[in-house]
Design a protein around this motif. Structure first.
Motif, PDB file in Angstrom:
ATOM      1  N   GLU A 121       0.837  -1.203   0.000  1.00 59.13           N
ATOM      2  CA  GLU A 121       0.000   0.000   0.000  1.00 59.13           C
ATOM      3  C   GLU A 121       0.876   1.260   0.000  1.00 59.13           C
ATOM      4  O   GLU A 121       0.552   2.249  -0.659  1.00 59.13           O
ATOM      5  N   PHE A 122       1.987   1.216   0.722  1.00 54.43           N
ATOM      6  CA  PHE A 122       2.932   2.326   0.741  1.00 54.43           C
ATOM      7  C   PHE A 122       3.491   2.554  -0.661  1.00 54.43           C
ATOM      8  O   PHE A 122       3.549   3.697  -1.138  1.00 54.43           O
ATOM      9  N   CYS A 123       3.883   1.473  -1.325  1.00 56.97           N
ATOM     10  CA  CYS A 123       4.394   1.576  -2.702  1.00 56.97           C
ATOM     11  C   CYS A 123       3.341   2.152  -3.638  1.00 56.97           C
ATOM     12  O   CYS A 123       3.653   3.007  -4.485  1.00 56.97           O
ATOM     13  N   ASN A 124       2.100   1.705  -3.500  1.00 59.13           N
ATOM     14  CA  ASN A 124       1.014   2.238  -4.325  1.00 59.13           C
ATOM     15  C   ASN A 124       0.831   3.731  -4.080  1.00 59.13           C
ATOM     16  O   ASN A 124       0.644   4.501  -5.025  1.00 59.13           O
ATOM     17  N   LYS A 128       3.462   7.750  -7.830  1.00 57.43           N
ATOM     18  CA  LYS A 128       3.727   8.921  -8.661  1.00 57.43           C
ATOM     19  C   LYS A 128       4.844   9.800  -8.109  1.00 57.43           C
ATOM     20  O   LYS A 128       5.167  10.836  -8.677  1.00 57.43           O
ATOM     21  N   THR A 129       5.449   9.383  -7.008  1.00 54.38           N
ATOM     22  CA  THR A 129       6.537  10.146  -6.404  1.00 54.38           C
ATOM     23  C   THR A 129       7.854   9.736  -7.038  1.00 54.38           C
ATOM     24  O   THR A 129       8.131   8.553  -7.192  1.00 54.38           O
ATOM     25  N   ASP A 130       8.658  10.714  -7.392  1.00 53.45           N
ATOM     26  CA  ASP A 130       9.976  10.442  -7.966  1.00 53.45           C
ATOM     27  C   ASP A 130      10.937  10.126  -6.820  1.00 53.45           C
ATOM     28  O   ASP A 130      11.755  10.949  -6.430  1.00 53.45           O
ATOM     29  N   ILE A 131      10.789   8.935  -6.271  1.00 51.28           N
ATOM     30  CA  ILE A 131      11.575   8.525  -5.109  1.00 51.28           C
ATOM     31  C   ILE A 131      13.059   8.477  -5.441  1.00 51.28           C
ATOM     32  O   ILE A 131      13.908   8.736  -4.595  1.00 51.28           O
ATOM     33  N   GLU A 132      13.385   8.144  -6.692  1.00 53.15           N
ATOM     34  CA  GLU A 132      14.786   8.095  -7.097  1.00 53.15           C
ATOM     35  C   GLU A 132      15.432   9.460  -6.935  1.00 53.15           C
ATOM     36  O   GLU A 132      16.565   9.573  -6.488  1.00 53.15           O
TER      37      GLU A 132
END
Length: 141
Positions: A121-124, A128-132
């Motif tokens: 759920e956290f990944c979902n 849309k977040t540019d975590i990289e």
């Protein structure tokens, strides 16, 4: 999280709000150089030509998830999320607003409604977040 709430988070975090939490965690146990380097590796930019498992998108997300999972249960509760928000913005934002942000985030991220945010759920929620980009900084380059 609404645009207004995201703006409040950004405006109230002039320096890394997690630094005190990270230092408290590190003070509680002996930290070996290998472990220290592994933690830092999560913040290396991803090299698509030479991928490394320690700084992949999933590894960065898992590391971020563990920062919110304060009791290491494998899930994030509203209380844990609220505690992190308090560390991040609590000095500059009224408690009612912190509670409101935590409530809204839980409603949006907890897709199955069980009261916990799982890693999936956290990944979902972070899809849309540019975590990289957000979890990268260059060292010695």
């Amino acid at each position: 999280m609404e645009k207004k709430e995201r703006r409040i988070l950004l405006e109230t975090t002039e320096e890394n709000p997690m630094k005190n939490y990270i230092f408290r965690v590190l003070e509680r146990r002996k930290v070996y150089f290998k472990d220290f380097v592994k933690v830092l590796s999560h913040f290396r930019p991803i090299n698509k030509n030479k991928p490394h498992p320690w700084n992949s998108r999933e590894a960065k997300l898992r590391f971020a998830f563990t920062m919110y999972d304060l009791n290491k249960s494998g899930t994030i509760t509203k209380d844990e999320f609220q505690d992190i928000l308090e560390m991040m913005i609590g000095a500059n934002v009224p408690k009612e607003q912190v509670n409101s942000i935590a409530d809204r985030t839980m409603r949006e991220a907890d897709r199955d409604g069980d009261g916990y945010i799982t890693f999936q759920e956290f990944c979902n929620a972070m899809e849309k977040t540019d975590i990289e980009q957000k979890m990268s900084f260059r060292f010695l380059t």
